[in-house]
Design a protein around this motif. Sequence first.
Motif, PDB file in Angstrom:
ATOM      1  N   ALA A  56       7.188   3.608   7.828  1.00  0.00           N
ATOM      2  CA  ALA A  56       6.955   2.238   6.430  1.00  0.00           C
ATOM      3  C   ALA A  56       4.757   2.289   6.446  1.00  0.00           C
ATOM      4  N   GLU A  57       4.165   2.473   7.715  1.00  0.00           N
ATOM      5  CA  GLU A  57       2.771   1.292   7.858  1.00  0.00           C
ATOM      6  C   GLU A  57       2.164   2.322   6.668  1.00  0.00           C
ATOM      7  N   LYS A  58       2.657   3.607   6.381  1.00  0.00           N
ATOM      8  CA  LYS A  58       2.007   4.223   5.371  1.00  0.00           C
ATOM      9  C   LYS A  58       1.959   3.652   4.144  1.00  0.00           C
ATOM     10  N   ILE A  59       3.391   2.888   3.660  1.00  0.00           N
ATOM     11  CA  ILE A  59       3.465   2.235   2.581  1.00  0.00           C
ATOM     12  C   ILE A  59       2.670   1.122   2.346  1.00  0.00           C
ATOM     13  N   PHE A  60       2.562   0.419   2.744  1.00  0.00           N
ATOM     14  CA  PHE A  60       1.996  -0.479   2.866  1.00  0.00           C
ATOM     15  C   PHE A  60       0.161  -0.420   4.029  1.00  0.00           C
ATOM     16  N   GLU A  61      -0.181   0.296   3.720  1.00  0.00           N
ATOM     17  CA  GLU A  61      -1.603   1.055   4.066  1.00  0.00           C
ATOM     18  C   GLU A  61      -2.090   0.741   2.728  1.00  0.00           C
ATOM     19  N   LEU A  77      -4.001   4.560 -11.012  1.00  0.00           N
ATOM     20  CA  LEU A  77      -3.420   3.386 -10.330  1.00  0.00           C
ATOM     21  C   LEU A  77      -2.651   2.785 -10.930  1.00  0.00           C
ATOM     22  N   ASN A  78      -1.458   2.388 -11.865  1.00  0.00           N
ATOM     23  CA  ASN A  78      -0.581   1.967 -12.566  1.00  0.00           C
ATOM     24  C   ASN A  78       0.443   2.957 -11.859  1.00  0.00           C
ATOM     25  N   LEU A  79       0.551   3.637 -11.162  1.00  0.00           N
ATOM     26  CA  LEU A  79       1.568   4.436 -10.711  1.00  0.00           C
ATOM     27  C   LEU A  79       1.958   4.630  -9.890  1.00  0.00           C
ATOM     28  N   PHE A  80       0.416   4.890  -9.260  1.00  0.00           N
ATOM     29  CA  PHE A  80       0.317   4.303  -7.674  1.00  0.00           C
ATOM     30  C   PHE A  80       1.687   3.414  -7.260  1.00  0.00           C
ATOM     31  N   GLN A  81       0.733   2.109  -7.604  1.00  0.00           N
ATOM     32  CA  GLN A  81       1.302   1.346  -7.642  1.00  0.00           C
ATOM     33  C   GLN A  81       2.670   0.608  -7.723  1.00  0.00           C
ATOM     34  N   ARG A  82       3.708   1.350  -8.852  1.00  0.00           N
ATOM     35  CA  ARG A  82       4.967   1.681  -8.875  1.00  0.00           C
ATOM     36  C   ARG A  82       5.305   2.683  -8.286  1.00  0.00           C
ATOM     37  N   GLU A  83       5.178   3.403  -7.703  1.00  0.00           N
ATOM     38  CA  GLU A  83       5.783   4.205  -6.570  1.00  0.00           C
ATOM     39  C   GLU A  83       6.421   3.842  -5.825  1.00  0.00           C
ATOM     40  N   ARG A  84       4.787   2.737  -5.142  1.00  0.00           N
ATOM     41  CA  ARG A  84       4.404   2.720  -3.444  1.00  0.00           C
ATOM     42  C   ARG A  84       5.134   1.362  -3.192  1.00  0.00           C
ATOM     43  N   ARG A  85       5.715   0.466  -5.067  1.00  0.00           N
ATOM     44  CA  ARG A  85       6.237  -0.664  -5.235  1.00  0.00           C
ATOM     45  C   ARG A  85       7.663  -0.650  -4.482  1.00  0.00           C
ATOM     46  N   LEU A 145       4.614  -8.774  -6.036  1.00  0.00           N
ATOM     47  CA  LEU A 145       2.806  -8.590  -5.376  1.00  0.00           C
ATOM     48  C   LEU A 145       3.156  -6.865  -5.369  1.00  0.00           C
ATOM     49  N   GLY A 146       3.632  -6.599  -4.912  1.00  0.00           N
ATOM     50  CA  GLY A 146       3.897  -5.051  -4.393  1.00  0.00           C
ATOM     51  C   GLY A 146       3.089  -4.679  -2.843  1.00  0.00           C
ATOM     52  N   PRO A 147       3.457  -3.902  -2.012  1.00  0.00           N
ATOM     53  CA  PRO A 147       3.138  -3.996  -1.087  1.00  0.00           C
ATOM     54  C   PRO A 147       1.736  -3.683  -0.266  1.00  0.00           C
ATOM     55  N   VAL A 148       0.655  -3.513  -1.587  1.00  0.00           N
ATOM     56  CA  VAL A 148      -0.594  -3.435  -1.394  1.00  0.00           C
ATOM     57  C   VAL A 148      -1.212  -5.065  -1.130  1.00  0.00           C
TER      58      VAL A 148
ATOM     59  N   TRP B 255       4.349  -7.809   7.658  1.00  0.00           N
ATOM     60  CA  TRP B 255       3.723  -8.616   7.973  1.00  0.00           C
ATOM     61  C   TRP B 255       2.811  -7.496   9.857  1.00  0.00           C
ATOM     62  N   PRO B 256       1.811  -6.989   9.128  1.00  0.00           N
ATOM     63  CA  PRO B 256       1.771  -6.522  10.705  1.00  0.00           C
ATOM     64  C   PRO B 256       0.757  -7.012  11.646  1.00  0.00           C
TER      65      PRO B 256
END
Lengths: 192, 256
Positions: A56-61, A77-85, A145-148, B255-256
């Motif tokens: 979980a932490e990695k997803i938001f890292e 970058l777009n692909l990365f953001q889509r996948e992370r979301r 917004l996306g996780p990042v 929200w860490p």
Amino acid sequence: MSTSLLLPILLGLLVILAAGYFLFRDRKGIAPAAYHNGTLVPNGDPSTRSIPTRVAEKIFEPADFEFVRNSGSPEALNLFQRERRRLALLWLKHVRQQAGRVVRNHAQKVRMSKRLDPAGEFEIAVRYYSFLGICGLAWLLLHFLGPVTIRHLVRYAAGLSSRLPGLTNEATVALGGESDPLPEAGDRKWPF
Amino acid sequence: MHFSQQSLFWCGNSLEAIILLRLLYLRSFRKYLLFSSYLFLILVRSLVDLYVLQFHSELYSRVYWYFTEPLSSVLGSLVIFELYRNLLEQYPGAARIARRIIAIVFALLVSRFIVQVSSGQGWELAAKVMVLERDLRIVQSVFLVGILALIHHYALSVGRNLKGMIGGYGIYIGLQIMSITLRSQLGDSAQAWWIYVHPLCYLLVLGIWVVALWRYDPMPSAHREAGPELDYRTILGRTLAQLDEARSSLSKSVWP
């Protein structure tokens, strides 16, 4: 249309829809979760398997995001953001399902109890639905917004809140007041 | 009474009689005693209405507003009692709580109506009966939603009979609330469609009940958890702790 007319009509409609849904739904049985000493254990159903915290932490890292951004490819970058979301939303769904399973399991365990306490059940309902509310909020933020970006926002907000006393002092000075020096950790005096 | 109205009237009565006979034949009459009593009394009420209309038409309005209409609204509560009774039969703790709440709310509502009627004039009775009926239906709808919430929350398995009763009565209550509200707002102009819409809705509900109660299918036996029974407080504490844990893990990650 007046409220005295609208509210009962809406209530009537709601009851009809709820009753109709209940009547024609095709409920499939849910396998009871396996618990050992009150702890959820995997029983083959994917929603009972817990995802390790570091995943979980990695997803938001933001480190991976920075790495892809520095690679200079907007497509990547777009692909990365889509996948992370997508991953973040899946993770959120999983967390929500696990909480739902905790509540369902509780209900299964206590529903035949003679000592069922309405206050206790109410407390669980409040906590569970407030948790779902937070999940809903998190879903909206992750979706739009996306996780990042959330991480960035949280860090920004955290930085802002730590700077807030200083900013208040600056504003006070600007308005002609006297600055209130921030106490050092050792100088802090508690009011009791 | 027009031919179409008469047809609807007799169709409704026939369906009620069919359900009652079927319940008798299946010997599930006792199991659903309150529901059967409700249907029986509604059938009797219809026949009383018809008798008064045919032979003492000058009394019809009084009988309708003073006796049969309030009676049928109050009798509807029997169905709600029946649903709770059957649904929570195997769950004594929840049943005890639900019984008390339902009895208190209905007692308050009926007391309020009695006070209103005893303090008012006769000509206002029709309006008061409508208000009582609407209030009763609203309370019944709240309890019905409560039943649906209980079924969903405790994942209760519901037999075909009870499912039909809940679904059919829910649709009926919803339609009643809507039509009473419109009738009280629109006045006599609503009467023209009311005399058709109301029996048609009721026929739909009776149709659902006929299908649902055609064969005896009670609530399945509740599955008791294997192993030693834990104390309620212990389970409650664990559940609350697990929910808190889920919440904090969510907060820490997002929200860490």
